[in-house]
Write a protein that holds these residues in place. Structure first.
Motif, PDB file in Angstrom:
ATOM      1  N   GLY A  90     -17.067 105.038 -47.302  1.00  0.00           N
ATOM      2  CA  GLY A  90     -15.648 104.842 -47.024  1.00  0.00           C
ATOM      3  C   GLY A  90     -14.991 104.471 -48.321  1.00  0.00           C
ATOM      4  O   GLY A  90     -15.663 104.283 -49.334  1.00  0.00           O
ATOM      5  N   GLU A 101     -11.463 112.988 -41.775  1.00  0.00           N
ATOM      6  CA  GLU A 101     -11.395 111.685 -42.422  1.00  0.00           C
ATOM      7  C   GLU A 101     -10.207 110.919 -41.865  1.00  0.00           C
ATOM      8  O   GLU A 101      -9.091 111.398 -41.894  1.00  0.00           O
ATOM      9  CB  GLU A 101     -11.234 111.878 -43.933  1.00  0.00           C
ATOM     10  N   SER A 102     -10.512 109.763 -41.348  1.00  0.00           N
ATOM     11  CA  SER A 102      -9.430 108.968 -40.804  1.00  0.00           C
ATOM     12  C   SER A 102      -8.944 107.988 -41.863  1.00  0.00           C
ATOM     13  O   SER A 102      -9.721 107.456 -42.641  1.00  0.00           O
ATOM     14  CB  SER A 102      -9.905 108.224 -39.567  1.00  0.00           C
ATOM     15  N   SER A 103      -7.670 107.781 -41.892  1.00  0.00           N
ATOM     16  CA  SER A 103      -7.069 106.920 -42.889  1.00  0.00           C
ATOM     17  C   SER A 103      -6.061 106.003 -42.220  1.00  0.00           C
ATOM     18  O   SER A 103      -5.342 106.415 -41.323  1.00  0.00           O
ATOM     19  CB  SER A 103      -6.392 107.788 -43.951  1.00  0.00           C
ATOM     20  N   THR A 104      -6.060 104.755 -42.650  1.00  0.00           N
ATOM     21  CA  THR A 104      -5.132 103.787 -42.086  1.00  0.00           C
ATOM     22  C   THR A 104      -4.490 102.976 -43.200  1.00  0.00           C
ATOM     23  O   THR A 104      -5.169 102.587 -44.143  1.00  0.00           O
ATOM     24  CB  THR A 104      -5.881 102.805 -41.153  1.00  0.00           C
ATOM     25  N   VAL A 118     -11.735  97.712 -40.341  1.00  0.00           N
ATOM     26  CA  VAL A 118     -12.595  98.889 -40.274  1.00  0.00           C
ATOM     27  C   VAL A 118     -13.651  98.610 -39.207  1.00  0.00           C
ATOM     28  O   VAL A 118     -14.369  97.607 -39.289  1.00  0.00           O
ATOM     29  CB  VAL A 118     -13.269  99.162 -41.635  1.00  0.00           C
ATOM     30  N   TYR A 174     -17.883 104.427 -40.467  1.00  0.00           N
ATOM     31  CA  TYR A 174     -16.723 103.570 -40.683  1.00  0.00           C
ATOM     32  C   TYR A 174     -15.475 104.222 -40.097  1.00  0.00           C
ATOM     33  O   TYR A 174     -15.196 105.379 -40.373  1.00  0.00           O
ATOM     34  CB  TYR A 174     -16.511 103.329 -42.178  1.00  0.00           C
ATOM     35  N   SER A 175     -14.750 103.465 -39.288  1.00  0.00           N
ATOM     36  CA  SER A 175     -13.557 103.995 -38.673  1.00  0.00           C
ATOM     37  C   SER A 175     -12.401 103.001 -38.817  1.00  0.00           C
ATOM     38  O   SER A 175     -12.471 101.918 -38.249  1.00  0.00           O
ATOM     39  CB  SER A 175     -13.845 104.270 -37.189  1.00  0.00           C
ATOM     40  N   PRO A 176     -11.387 103.294 -39.572  1.00  0.00           N
ATOM     41  CA  PRO A 176     -11.204 104.509 -40.380  1.00  0.00           C
ATOM     42  C   PRO A 176     -12.087 104.463 -41.624  1.00  0.00           C
ATOM     43  O   PRO A 176     -12.523 103.388 -42.027  1.00  0.00           O
ATOM     44  CB  PRO A 176      -9.730 104.434 -40.779  1.00  0.00           C
ATOM     45  N   SER A 177     -12.320 105.600 -42.216  1.00  0.00           N
ATOM     46  CA  SER A 177     -13.165 105.627 -43.409  1.00  0.00           C
ATOM     47  C   SER A 177     -12.333 105.434 -44.678  1.00  0.00           C
ATOM     48  O   SER A 177     -12.892 105.193 -45.737  1.00  0.00           O
ATOM     49  CB  SER A 177     -13.959 106.936 -43.472  1.00  0.00           C
ATOM     50  N   HIS A 201     -15.881 116.976 -41.821  1.00  0.00           N
ATOM     51  CA  HIS A 201     -15.638 115.850 -40.941  1.00  0.00           C
ATOM     52  C   HIS A 201     -14.215 115.362 -41.135  1.00  0.00           C
ATOM     53  O   HIS A 201     -13.741 115.266 -42.249  1.00  0.00           O
ATOM     54  CB  HIS A 201     -16.614 114.709 -41.251  1.00  0.00           C
TER      55      HIS A 201
END
Ligand SMILES: [Cu+2]
Length: 123
Positions: A118, A27-30, A43, A49-52, A25
């Motif tokens: 997350g 993984e989104s990161s911010t 989030v 959870y977006s981003p995780s 998957h």
């Protein structure tokens, strides 16, 4: 015809299940938004959870906002077990968690059933 359709649906479902369990998957990161001696990150809670992953700057007080857009019981709580935090996200649209940034490292969070995960990275 009906049985062929059923077989196709079956294959698609099996494919989805395999993807869900074994697929990588994304993984989104911010990075948190930096303000005047405070940093904030949001989030979105919707089927996960977006981003995780949220990246925080060490030493700057941090607020992580959980924007609740999910209606399943599964995601109704967010738990930071290492911080002893368990928040009910259904009380308000956005629930803020103060995350300590005094030391670098990773702080994991999860839904109340420990199914969705997350993390907050302090560096
Ligand atoms: Cu859950």
């Amino acid at each position: 015809m009906g049985s062929i359709l059923a077989i196709i649906i079956g294959i698609v479902l099996i494919g989805l299940i395999i993807w869900w369990f074994f697929g990588k998957h994304q993984e989104s990161s911010t990075a948190a938004e930096q303000g005047n001696n405070v940093q904030t990150a949001t989030v979105v809670v919707k089927g996960g959870y977006s981003p995780s992953t949220v990246v925080l700057k060490k030493g700057v007080p941090a607020k992580v906002n959980f924007d609740m857009q999910d209606h399943t019981a599964c995601l109704s709580h967010v738990v930071f077990s290492s911080l002893g935090v368990d928040k009910d996200l259904t009380k308000k649209k956005v629930t803020t968690v103060d995350v300590p940034t005094d030391k670098a490292g990773e702080i994991n969070f999860a839904c109340g059933m420990d199914m969705f995960h997350g993390k907050v990275v302090v560096k």
